[in-house]
Enzyme design. Structure first.
Site, PDB file in Angstrom:
ATOM      1  N   LYS A 201     -51.959  10.484  27.871  1.00 27.87           N
ATOM      2  CA  LYS A 201     -52.862   9.516  27.258  1.00 27.87           C
ATOM      3  C   LYS A 201     -52.362   8.086  27.467  1.00 27.87           C
ATOM      4  O   LYS A 201     -53.105   7.198  27.862  1.00 27.87           O
ATOM      5  CB  LYS A 201     -53.009   9.808  25.768  1.00 27.87           C
TER       6      LYS A 201
ATOM      7  N   GLU B  93     -41.391  12.896  29.906  1.00 27.51           N
ATOM      8  CA  GLU B  93     -41.297  14.218  30.539  1.00 27.51           C
ATOM      9  C   GLU B  93     -42.372  14.386  31.614  1.00 27.51           C
ATOM     10  O   GLU B  93     -42.117  14.909  32.707  1.00 27.51           O
ATOM     11  CB  GLU B  93     -41.452  15.327  29.491  1.00 27.51           C
TER      12      GLU B  93
ATOM     13  N   GLY C  53     -53.410  15.079  20.676  1.00 27.69           N
ATOM     14  CA  GLY C  53     -53.079  16.006  21.752  1.00 27.69           C
ATOM     15  C   GLY C  53     -53.304  17.454  21.392  1.00 27.69           C
ATOM     16  O   GLY C  53     -53.871  18.228  22.171  1.00 27.69           O
ATOM     17  N   ARG C  54     -52.906  17.854  20.199  1.00 25.62           N
ATOM     18  CA  ARG C  54     -53.033  19.265  19.805  1.00 25.62           C
ATOM     19  C   ARG C  54     -54.479  19.660  19.533  1.00 25.62           C
ATOM     20  O   ARG C  54     -54.783  20.851  19.428  1.00 25.62           O
ATOM     21  CB  ARG C  54     -52.154  19.542  18.587  1.00 25.62           C
TER      22      ARG C  54
ATOM     23  N   GLU D 252     -47.301  20.723  13.587  1.00 28.91           N
ATOM     24  CA  GLU D 252     -47.297  19.292  13.865  1.00 28.91           C
ATOM     25  C   GLU D 252     -48.299  18.575  12.966  1.00 28.91           C
ATOM     26  O   GLU D 252     -48.112  17.403  12.624  1.00 28.91           O
ATOM     27  CB  GLU D 252     -47.606  19.023  15.334  1.00 28.91           C
TER      28      GLU D 252
ATOM     29  N   HIS E  15     -42.787  46.201  18.053  1.00 27.44           N
ATOM     30  CA  HIS E  15     -41.474  46.654  18.508  1.00 27.44           C
ATOM     31  C   HIS E  15     -40.463  45.519  18.507  1.00 27.44           C
ATOM     32  O   HIS E  15     -39.409  45.620  19.137  1.00 27.44           O
ATOM     33  CB  HIS E  15     -41.596  47.260  19.914  1.00 27.44           C
TER      34      HIS E  15
ATOM     35  N   LYS F  10     -37.094  11.283  20.489  1.00 24.68           N
ATOM     36  CA  LYS F  10     -37.405  10.572  21.730  1.00 24.68           C
ATOM     37  C   LYS F  10     -36.641   9.259  21.825  1.00 24.68           C
ATOM     38  O   LYS F  10     -36.111   8.897  22.885  1.00 24.68           O
ATOM     39  CB  LYS F  10     -38.911  10.296  21.816  1.00 24.68           C
TER      40      LYS F  10
END
Length: 526
Positions: A212, A218, A269-270, A356, A387, A502
C-alpha cells in the site's frame, strides 16, 4: 447517534455475568441434544448455515446476549461503518472493505471521490487486464503467454489471498476455471523467494507486487530478489511485474511495472482479500467471473449482518457467544477446525484477522480497559488436527472453544468406497463424532480414560466449498471480529502493535544498537 462505552459499564453485560452456566453434558445428551441440533441453526449466505447447539447457551443466555447487542448498538455501529463514519479512531480513517463487494448503505465520499465507484473501477480494470493476459494480448517479451502469477507481499497482502487461492484451486480445476497457477512470496527469509523462483519458469511468470505504501521493507527486499533473478535470466523485469498499491505511493506511476492497480488507507491489509489485493491474483488465477462470485458471497453475508434480530444475524450471534466465552466463562483461546483440506491456510488468515484486530488492551479513546479482549486463535484442518493437538482439547486443563467448518461434498467429486463408506463420509463422520465427544464426554473409572465433556463448539456447514461459499465464510468471520471489537469498545482497525519491532529492526540494520539489542545482533551476526 451511537455511544461508545466500555463493556463493563453496560447493564446487559453485568446481567450476563449472573446467568447460570449451561451443562453441555446434560443438554446435548439423548433426545435433548437431538432437539437442540435441529433447532439451533441460523442460515448464512451462499447456502451455509451456522449451528450453535453445542455452545454453552440457552434461552436465558441468548436473551442476555440480545440485550447486550441492543445496548451496545452493534448493528447501528456497523451501519455507521459502511456509511463512511470515522470508525478507525486510532488512525482517524474510514473502514470501507464492505464497499469492495456490495451495495450496503450510502455512497461514501472521501479524498474527493466516490469510494464505491473507485473500488468498482479498480475491479473492472483488473478484470480487463486479467482477460487480456488469458487471451494472450498481454505477453512476455517473446510474445508467449504467462502461465504463472506470483504474489509478492506480507501480512494481509499474503495470508488472505494465499488462503483464498488454495481454497479454490481444486474447485477451479474441476470447473474449467483454472487459468494460471499462483505462487506466493512473503517471508523476507531468502529461502522463501529462492524456493518459489526455483519452482517456476520465470520467463512465463507475472509478478504482483503488493504494498500500500510502496515502502514495506520485506516486500521491497523480495521484489529486489525477484528482479535480480529476472535480470540473470536475461529478462526485462518491467515486462513481468504489476503493482497493487495506493495512488500516492512511489510505485503508482513507476515505469518498473506493466500496470498499477489501486487500494487506499480505508481498507486494512487483513480485510483486503476482496479488494485489489486479492482481486489481482485471484482474477489472474481463476478469471474475473470467479472473483465476482467470491465477492457476491461476501456481499450476501454482509447483508445478513444488518439484521437486529440476533437469531437471524449469524456473525453477530457468533461474536456475542465468543464474548460470553471469553469474558464470562473465561476461555482464553479459540480454535478453528476446517474439515476441508482446501481451507488449509484459512486458520492462519484468521489468526491475523482476529488477533491483529482485537489484540488490544486500551479502548477506542486510549484508556486502559479492565476486561479481556481478543482470544488466541489457532487451528489446523481435520482430520490432521485430531492427530496433533486434540488431546489437549479433550483432556487438557484449559477449555478451548472450537469452531468447526464442514462440507457435505468434496470439491473434486472423486472418491472411493472403502469398508462401506467413502472418504468424504469418513471425514464428515469425524466432524459429527468430535462435536458430540467434546460436548458430552465419557465417564470412565480409569481417570486417564475419563472425558469430562463440557467443551463447547459450533459448526458452519455447507454443501460444497465454492467461490460464493468462500466469500460468505470470509465475511462471516470479518463481521464477527468487527462486532466483538464494538462490544469491547476497542478499535479493531489499527495495528500499532506491529510497529515497535519494525523500528528496532531498522536500528539493528543501521548498527545503531546498544545493550541487549546489540548483544542479540552480534549473536545473529548482523
Amino acid at each position: 447517534m451511537v455511544n461508545w462505552s466500555n463493556m463493563d459499564t453496560l447493564g446487559a453485560y453485568n446481567a450476563l455475568t449472573k446467568v447460570a452456566k449451561v451443562d453441555l453434558t446434560e443438554v446435548m445428551s439423548g433426545e435433548n441434544g437431538a432437539k437442540r441440533v435441529k433447532e439451533m441453526t441460523v442460515p448464512m449466505g451462499a447456502g451455509l448455515s451456522y449451528n450453535y447447539a453445542s455452545k454453552q447457551v440457552n434461552e436465558e443466555v441468548l436473551d442476555c446476549l440480545a440485550k447486550l447487542a441492543d445496548e451496545a448498538q452493534l448493528v447501528d455501529k456497523y451501519e455507521a461503518l459502511y456509511n463512511g463514519e470515522v470508525v478507525n479512531t486510532g488512525e482517524k480513517r474510514l473502514v470501507l472493505h464492505q464497499l469492495t463487494r456490495g451495495q450496503l448503505g450510502n455512497d461514501v465520499m472521501a479524498d474527493g471521490v466516490n469510494k464505491r465507484e473507485f473500488y468498482a473501477n479498480e475491479q473492472a480494470r483488473i478484470a480487463e487486464f486479467a482477460n487480456k493476459v488469458h487471451a494472450g494480448e498481454i505477453t512476455n517479451a517473446a510474445g508467449e503467454k504467462f502461465t504463472t502469477v506470483v504474489q509478492i507481499g506480507i501480512g494481509g497482502s499474503d495470508l488472505g489471498p494465499r488462503a483464498m487461492y488454495l481454497a479454490l484451486e481444486n474447485w477451479a480445476k474441476k470447473n474449467n476455471a483454472f487459468k494460471m497457477e499462483a505462487k506466493f512470496i512473503s517471508n523476507v527469509d531468502p529461502d522463501d523467494a529462492a524456493a518459489v523462483l526455483n519452482s517456476i519458469d520465470v520467463a512465463h511468470s507475472l509478478f504482483v507486487l503488493v504494498s500500500k505504501s510502496g515502502t514495506t521493507l520485506e516486500t521491497l527486499t523480495n521484489e529486489s530478489f525477484v528482479k535480480d533473478a529476472l535480470k540473470k535470466a536475461g529478462l526485462d523485469a518491467s515486462k513481468h511485474m504489476i503493482a497493487v498499491t495506493s495512488q500516492t505511493s512511489p510505485l503508482a506511476k513507476s515505469s518498473d511495472y506493466l500496470a498499477a492497480f489501486f487500494m487506499d488507507d480505508y481498507i486494512g491489509g487483513r480485510f483486503s482479500s476482496t479488494s485489489s489485493v486479492g482481486g489481482a491474483v485471484l482474477s489472474l488465477a481463476f478469471g474475473p467471473e470467479v472473483f465476482a462470485d467470491f465477492l457476491a458471497g461476501a456481499a450476501e453475508e454482509d447483508v445478513l449482518a444488518k439484521n437486529k434480530d440476533l437469531l437471524k444475524n449469524p456473525a453477530m450471534l457468533d461474536a456475542l457467544i465468543g464474548v460470553y466465552e471469553r469474558n464470562v466463562l473465561g476461555y482464553p483461546c479459540t480454535t478453528v477446525l476446517p474439515y476441508s483440506q482446501a481451507l488449509s491456510r484459512f486458520p492462519a488468515h484468521l489468526q491475523q484477522l482476529d488477533m491483529e484486530s482485537n489484540g488490544k488492551s486500551v479502548n477506542r479513546f486510549g484508556e486502559a480497559i479492565n476486561y479481556k479482549t481478543g482470544p488466541v486463535i489457532f487451528g489446523e484442518p481435520g482430520t490432521n488436527g485430531q492427530h496433533s493437538f486434540y488431546q489437549l482439547l479433550h483432556q487438557g486443563t484449559d477449555i478451548v472453544p472450537l469452531q468447526f467448518i464442514g462440507f457435505r461434498n468434496n470439491q473434486l467429486e472423486t472418491d472411493v468406497d472403502i469398508q462401506g463408506s467413502t472418504s468424504q463420509q469418513k471425514l464428515c463422520a469425524n466432524v459429527a463424532a468430535q462435536i458430540v465427544a467434546f460436548a458430552c464426554g465419557k465417564k470412565d473409572d480409569n481417570a486417564n480414560k475419563n472425558f469430562a465433556g463440557n467443551r463447547p463448539s459450533s459448526i458452519i456447514v455447507g454443501d460444497k466449498l465454492t467461490p460464493k461459499a468462500l466469500g460468505a465464510l470470509l465475511a462471516h468471520f470479518e463481521n464477527k471480529i468487527m462486532f466483538q471489537g464494538f462490544v469491547w469498545n476497542i478499535n479493531s482497525f489499527d495495528q500499532e502493535g506491529v510497529q515497535l519491532g519494525k523500528v528496532l529492526a531498522k536500528k539493528v540494520l543501521a548498527h545503531e544498537t546498544e545493550g541487549a539489542l546489540k548483544v542479540y545482533s552480534d549473536l545473529l551476526n548482523i
